[in-house]
Design a protein around this motif. Structure first.
Motif, PDB file in Angstrom:
ATOM      1  N   TYR A  85       0.823  -1.208   0.000  1.00 39.76           N
ATOM      2  CA  TYR A  85       0.000   0.000   0.000  1.00 39.76           C
ATOM      3  C   TYR A  85       0.859   1.262   0.000  1.00 39.76           C
ATOM      4  O   TYR A  85       1.928   1.296   0.611  1.00 39.76           O
ATOM      5  N   ALA A  86       0.361   2.289  -0.676  1.00 37.31           N
ATOM      6  CA  ALA A  86       1.011   3.592  -0.629  1.00 37.31           C
ATOM      7  C   ALA A  86       0.975   4.115   0.800  1.00 37.31           C
ATOM      8  O   ALA A  86      -0.029   3.981   1.497  1.00 37.31           O
ATOM      9  N   ARG A  87       2.082   4.704   1.248  1.00 40.88           N
ATOM     10  CA  ARG A  87       2.185   5.189   2.640  1.00 40.88           C
ATOM     11  C   ARG A  87       3.246   6.296   2.691  1.00 40.88           C
ATOM     12  O   ARG A  87       4.296   6.155   3.301  1.00 40.88           O
ATOM     13  N   TYR A  88       2.931   7.403   2.046  1.00 37.97           N
ATOM     14  CA  TYR A  88       3.931   8.454   1.842  1.00 37.97           C
ATOM     15  C   TYR A  88       3.196   9.784   1.675  1.00 37.97           C
ATOM     16  O   TYR A  88       2.054   9.816   1.209  1.00 37.97           O
ATOM     17  N   ILE A  89       3.845  10.862   2.080  1.00 33.92           N
ATOM     18  CA  ILE A  89       3.325  12.205   1.829  1.00 33.92           C
ATOM     19  C   ILE A  89       4.333  12.895   0.925  1.00 33.92           C
ATOM     20  O   ILE A  89       5.454  13.198   1.328  1.00 33.92           O
ATOM     21  N   GLY A  90       3.919  13.092  -0.316  1.00 33.07           N
ATOM     22  CA  GLY A  90       4.831  13.525  -1.368  1.00 33.07           C
ATOM     23  C   GLY A  90       5.205  14.990  -1.301  1.00 33.07           C
ATOM     24  O   GLY A  90       4.686  15.769  -0.497  1.00 33.07           O
ATOM     25  N   PRO A  91       6.131  15.419  -2.180  1.00 35.66           N
ATOM     26  CA  PRO A  91       6.664  16.788  -2.142  1.00 35.66           C
ATOM     27  C   PRO A  91       5.608  17.861  -2.374  1.00 35.66           C
ATOM     28  O   PRO A  91       5.650  18.911  -1.736  1.00 35.66           O
ATOM     29  N   GLU A  92       4.656  17.624  -3.264  1.00 34.82           N
ATOM     30  CA  GLU A  92       3.612  18.626  -3.506  1.00 34.82           C
ATOM     31  C   GLU A  92       2.790  18.862  -2.239  1.00 34.82           C
ATOM     32  O   GLU A  92       2.504  20.007  -1.860  1.00 34.82           O
ATOM     33  N   GLN A  93       2.431  17.777  -1.582  1.00 32.63           N
ATOM     34  CA  GLN A  93       1.619  17.887  -0.374  1.00 32.63           C
ATOM     35  C   GLN A  93       2.409  18.497   0.781  1.00 32.63           C
ATOM     36  O   GLN A  93       1.873  19.291   1.561  1.00 32.63           O
ATOM     37  N   ARG A  94       3.698  18.147   0.873  1.00 33.18           N
ATOM     38  CA  ARG A  94       4.526  18.729   1.941  1.00 33.18           C
ATOM     39  C   ARG A  94       4.674  20.243   1.757  1.00 33.18           C
ATOM     40  O   ARG A  94       4.622  20.999   2.734  1.00 33.18           O
ATOM     41  N   GLU A  95       4.856  20.688   0.505  1.00 35.65           N
ATOM     42  CA  GLU A  95       4.965  22.116   0.252  1.00 35.65           C
ATOM     43  C   GLU A  95       3.645  22.818   0.565  1.00 35.65           C
ATOM     44  O   GLU A  95       3.624  23.914   1.141  1.00 35.65           O
ATOM     45  N   TRP A  96       2.534  22.183   0.186  1.00 35.69           N
ATOM     46  CA  TRP A  96       1.223  22.748   0.531  1.00 35.69           C
ATOM     47  C   TRP A  96       1.081  22.874   2.043  1.00 35.69           C
ATOM     48  O   TRP A  96       0.576  23.889   2.539  1.00 35.69           O
ATOM     49  N   LEU A  97       1.548  21.867   2.787  1.00 40.30           N
ATOM     50  CA  LEU A  97       1.454  21.884   4.240  1.00 40.30           C
ATOM     51  C   LEU A  97       2.246  23.059   4.816  1.00 40.30           C
ATOM     52  O   LEU A  97       1.760  23.768   5.712  1.00 40.30           O
ATOM     53  N   ARG A  98       3.460  23.275   4.331  1.00 38.83           N
ATOM     54  CA  ARG A  98       4.280  24.403   4.799  1.00 38.83           C
ATOM     55  C   ARG A  98       3.556  25.729   4.577  1.00 38.83           C
ATOM     56  O   ARG A  98       3.492  26.580   5.477  1.00 38.83           O
ATOM     57  N   VAL A  99       3.010  25.907   3.389  1.00 35.93           N
ATOM     58  CA  VAL A  99       2.331  27.155   3.060  1.00 35.93           C
ATOM     59  C   VAL A  99       1.072  27.315   3.905  1.00 35.93           C
ATOM     60  O   VAL A  99       0.781  28.398   4.430  1.00 35.93           O
ATOM     61  N   ASP A 100       0.313  26.238   4.049  1.00 35.72           N
ATOM     62  CA  ASP A 100      -0.931  26.308   4.812  1.00 35.72           C
ATOM     63  C   ASP A 100      -0.654  26.667   6.270  1.00 35.72           C
ATOM     64  O   ASP A 100      -1.356  27.493   6.859  1.00 35.72           O
ATOM     65  N   LEU A 101       0.368  26.061   6.851  1.00 35.86           N
ATOM     66  CA  LEU A 101       0.726  26.383   8.237  1.00 35.86           C
ATOM     67  C   LEU A 101       1.147  27.842   8.371  1.00 35.86           C
ATOM     68  O   LEU A 101       0.832  28.514   9.369  1.00 35.86           O
ATOM     69  N   ALA A 102       1.843  28.345   7.367  1.00 37.57           N
ATOM     70  CA  ALA A 102       2.333  29.725   7.426  1.00 37.57           C
ATOM     71  C   ALA A 102       1.212  30.745   7.337  1.00 37.57           C
ATOM     72  O   ALA A 102       1.399  31.911   7.714  1.00 37.57           O
ATOM     73  N   THR A 103       0.042  30.332   6.856  1.00 35.18           N
ATOM     74  CA  THR A 103      -1.049  31.286   6.659  1.00 35.18           C
ATOM     75  C   THR A 103      -1.997  31.363   7.852  1.00 35.18           C
ATOM     76  O   THR A 103      -2.969  32.129   7.799  1.00 35.18           O
ATOM     77  N   THR A 104      -1.759  30.580   8.908  1.00 34.74           N
ATOM     78  CA  THR A 104      -2.668  30.609  10.050  1.00 34.74           C
ATOM     79  C   THR A 104      -1.932  30.991  11.328  1.00 34.74           C
ATOM     80  O   THR A 104      -0.764  30.636  11.509  1.00 34.74           O
ATOM     81  N   ARG A 105      -2.634  31.703  12.186  1.00 29.74           N
ATOM     82  CA  ARG A 105      -2.127  31.996  13.519  1.00 29.74           C
ATOM     83  C   ARG A 105      -2.916  31.228  14.581  1.00 29.74           C
ATOM     84  O   ARG A 105      -2.693  31.416  15.784  1.00 29.74           O
ATOM     85  N   LEU A 106      -3.819  30.387  14.124  1.00 29.45           N
ATOM     86  CA  LEU A 106      -4.647  29.614  15.041  1.00 29.45           C
ATOM     87  C   LEU A 106      -3.923  28.342  15.481  1.00 29.45           C
ATOM     88  O   LEU A 106      -3.045  27.838  14.771  1.00 29.45           O
ATOM     89  N   PRO A 107      -4.274  27.794  16.643  1.00 30.74           N
ATOM     90  CA  PRO A 107      -3.759  26.476  17.017  1.00 30.74           C
ATOM     91  C   PRO A 107      -4.249  25.426  16.018  1.00 30.74           C
ATOM     92  O   PRO A 107      -5.367  25.515  15.509  1.00 30.74           O
TER      93      PRO A 107
END
Length: 254
Positions: A85-107
């Motif tokens: 089974y696939a069990r990985y978080i790829g580069p596109e999703q990791r970059e999206w995660l970085r950007v998404d985290l940077a856009t919030t000040r909420l917990p």
């Protein structure tokens, strides 16, 4: 209840599962989906499953009641593809995660099917944890990562972040070495893999109460095994305290 979420391995995109899906989506509020590795069993693609669940993407985020919630998709493939089974978080999703985290000040609370605390669940889980911990070092606040997949009941803190295993709603997988008929002949003919499981008598679920003062309260359902327990059958689980027919009551501080 502000919203409900299922943590994956919920149903394959078959028309015969539509009534089951409709029950979940009949909740009079937001109902969110996480993609599990078994949701694509039977030859279905990830795109087919997303379309069936009404998802534009397997990873997305939303804000509610002063918190930022992120849903990740642990079903990316490595290059070259890993076996099984696939069990990985790829580069596109990791970059999206970085950007998404940077856009919030909420917990932040993160949902995923496979655990982010274990390389057996997500191959590059350490890489993903680095993103979360770096966000916290820069003044962010990732509180907890909540997953399904393992059919365990447990919680542990890694790098200041809670990683919470929410148990399966229905069973523990024992495997073909430990068959046992717990129901009628008719039921086992219809569902032959059922003999390789230890089912729970009641469907498990949990209520999470997340307080901005720094407390996560979990109220879970406690059930019992249908038929003999895994221990009676001699199944050698390592995580004995986590293989249970319940979701425990917990009070976690953050």
């Amino acid at each position: 209840v502000d919203f409900i979420v299922q943590l994956g391995d919920f149903c394959q995109p078959r028309e015969s599962n539509r009534d089951f899906l409709n029950i979940f989506e009949s909740f009079p509020g937001p109902a969110y989906h996480v993609l599990g590795n078994h949701d694509m069993d039977g030859g279905f693609t990830r795109e087919q499953t997303k379309q069936y669940l009404g998802l534009e993407s397997g990873f997305y985020s939303f804000d509610l009641r002063g918190f930022h919630f992120i849903v990740l998709d642990g079903n990316d493939r490595t290059d070259p593809p890993q076996e099984g089974y696939a069990r990985y978080i790829g580069p596109e999703q990791r970059e999206w995660l970085r950007v998404d985290l940077a856009t919030t000040r909420l917990p932040v609370i993160i949902f995923s099917h496979q655990s982010l605390s274990d390389t057996a669940c997500v191959e590059n889980s350490a890489e993903v944890r680095d993103i979360l911990e770096n966000h916290n070092e820069r003044g962010g606040k990732v509180i907890a990562c909540i997953n399904g997949h393992s059919h365990f009941d447990g919680a542990r803190r890694v790098g200041g972040i809670w990683y919470i295993h929410v148990n399966s709603m229905s069973y523990q997988w024992l495997g073909e070495k430990y068959p046992y008929q717990r129901y009628s002949e008719e039921i086992h003919r219809q569902y032959p893999y059922l003999q390789y499981t230890a089912p729970y008598r009641d469907s498990l679920y949990a209520l999470f109460d997340i307080d901005s003062s720094g407390i996560i309260k979990i109220e879970g359902i406690e059930s019992e095994w249908v038929g003999p327990s895994p221990w009676t059958l001699g199944v050698p689980f390592q995580q004995t305290e986590m293989v249970v027919p319940r979701i425990a009551r917990r009070r976690l501080e953050f």
